[in-house]
Design an enzyme around this catalytic site. Structure first.
Site, PDB file in Angstrom:
ATOM      1  N   GLU A  17     -13.137  11.956 -30.910  1.00  0.00           N
ATOM      2  CA  GLU A  17     -14.051  13.092 -30.861  1.00  0.00           C
ATOM      3  C   GLU A  17     -15.181  12.808 -29.874  1.00  0.00           C
ATOM      4  O   GLU A  17     -15.480  11.639 -29.575  1.00  0.00           O
ATOM      5  CB  GLU A  17     -14.615  13.381 -32.248  1.00  0.00           C
ATOM      6  CG  GLU A  17     -13.541  13.777 -33.234  1.00  0.00           C
ATOM      7  CD  GLU A  17     -14.090  14.339 -34.527  1.00  0.00           C
ATOM      8  OE1 GLU A  17     -15.327  14.348 -34.708  1.00  0.00           O
ATOM      9  OE2 GLU A  17     -13.272  14.769 -35.359  1.00  0.00           O
ATOM     10  N   GLU A  24      -6.282   3.738 -26.527  1.00  0.00           N
ATOM     11  CA  GLU A  24      -5.718   3.328 -27.816  1.00  0.00           C
ATOM     12  C   GLU A  24      -6.572   2.261 -28.487  1.00  0.00           C
ATOM     13  O   GLU A  24      -6.076   1.296 -29.051  1.00  0.00           O
ATOM     14  CB  GLU A  24      -4.293   2.807 -27.608  1.00  0.00           C
ATOM     15  CG  GLU A  24      -3.330   3.213 -28.707  1.00  0.00           C
ATOM     16  CD  GLU A  24      -2.841   4.639 -28.549  1.00  0.00           C
ATOM     17  OE1 GLU A  24      -3.684   5.539 -28.336  1.00  0.00           O
ATOM     18  OE2 GLU A  24      -1.627   4.863 -28.634  1.00  0.00           O
TER      19      GLU A  24
END
Length: 385
Positions: free
Chosen positions: A125, A363
């Site tokens: 986010e 990641e």
């Protein structure tokens, strides 16, 4: 490839030959134009690349995780963006296999195996970064539906994916926070907007987007699995595969940079001899090859650990950390070996140098990887195999 079956070796060779014949000749032009590689993606579908994690009865080409790692390396060797186009897709397939209901598996996996339906995951986010428990995207129960509100960013393949594994809070008041996190399997519809493509240093061609959810309604059957609050643990297991995939991308970029450098060092002469014979250049090549080989072995070790059903977050974190840092250093050394040509857009090494940083921050940043590794070291109390 000694651990692979004969069929798996054939799959890796097929992808390797395709990369040499069909990807290498066009990658630079597509990358510099930031063009979505539609024809290459279609070819990947035909080869079964999007179904490598999907077993029967839903798919036909399920392979071991070591084989998946080596296929990813081959794709990234040609163009890292192609490996990125199937990374999140594979994680979602693994999530469905491990945690999905029978109906969810039957609904999505057959089309995911062929690439007809492509999937991605939405975690990050704008204000949260690596702190997933601080997310603000919520899914509030309303009868037999969830009402979703929030935003996500840096979501790869968002425009071309028909299914999104959305990490969100179904209980914002839960303590600790991770117990209130769930995964919803979301398809595009009213209230779901792909707002913009983010500009990037590298990783061109494949889009990375911002997503927004405004009173989007999805059925309660979209919840991954049978109960709320399991999403954080589910995604952490999924990210073990995701981090192996990113490590494999690092292997591909590093290998491409080394192969180009090895060829150039034999063709380019200075002071009457090929430049590899100058000790400084020879030393670069030796270090590059050693780091790449070590990174591949560490990644394959983690892949075997994952396939054994063991917890592999530390091993996957080590692989991702080491392989991405190795790729960055190898790409930089490739620029050094090529000299001025390494800075030219006419040579591929400048692309490798722009693509390599993604694996360091993607990641889960490498700073996060070090935290994961340290926590597991303390918890396990040993590094014995």
């Amino acid at each position: 490839m000694e651990d692979l079956s004969q069929e798996e070796r054939a799959i890796v060779r097929l992808v390797r030959d395709w990369v040499d014949s069909s990807v290498k000749p066009v990658a630079s032009e597509l990358e510099h134009a930031n063009t979505y590689p539609e024809a290459l993606i279609e070819a990947m579908k035909e080869m079964g690349v999007f179904g490598l994690a999907v077993p029967e009865p839903w798919g036909e080409a399920k392979v071991s995780t070591p084989c998946y790692v080596l296929v990813t390396e081959e794709l990234a060797r040609g163009w890292m963006s192609l490996a990125g186009a199937m990374g999140g897709h594979t994680v979602v397939a693994k999530l469905l296999l491990d945690y999905g209901t029978q109906e969810q598996k039957d609904t999505y996996l057959p089309r995911m195996a062929t690439g007809e339906l492509r999937a991605t995951m939405a975690l990050t986010e704008p204000g949260g970064g690596s702190d997933l428990q601080a997310m603000r995207t919520t899914a509030v129960r309303d009868g037999d539906e969830y009402v979703v509100n929030g935003s996500k960013t840096w979501i790869s393949n968002a425009r071309h994916a028909g299914l999104v594994a959305l990490l969100c809070k179904t209980d914002p008041r839960a303590e600790p926070a991770h117990k209130g996190i769930s995964i919803l399997l979301v398809e595009k519809g009213p209230g779901f907007t792909v707002s913009r493509d983010l500009p990037k240093l590298g990783y061109k061609g494949v889009e990375s987007c911002e997503l927004s959810f405004e009173d989007m309604r999805v059925p309660t059957a979209a919840l991954l699995g049978d109960s709320e609050g399991d999403g954080f643990g589910q995604m952490m297991r999924g990210l073990e595969v995701g981090r192996l995939q990113v490590a494999a991308r690092g292997l591909g970029v590093g290998r491409a940079a080394l192969e180009d450098s090895l060829r150039y060092a034999q063709e380019r002469e200075s002071f009457g001899v090929p430049i590899w014979k100058h000790q400084s250049i020879g030393n670069y090549l030796a270090e590059m090859a050693t780091k790449l080989t070590a990174a591949r072995q560490l990644t394959l070790y983690a892949a075997r650990k994952y396939d054994a059903g063991e917890r592999a977050d530390m091993e996957a974190g080590m692989a991702k950390l080491f392989a991405s840092e190795a790729a960055m250093q190898i790409a930089l050394d490739a620029v050094r070996i090529h000299g001025g040509y390494g800075y030219s857009t006419e040579f591929d090494v400048e692309r490798y140098f722009r693509d390599a940083p993604l694996m360091i921050v993607g990641e889960g940043t490498n700073e996060i990887q070090r935290n994961v590794i340290a926590r597991q070291l303390v918890r396990r109390g040993t590094v014995a195999p």
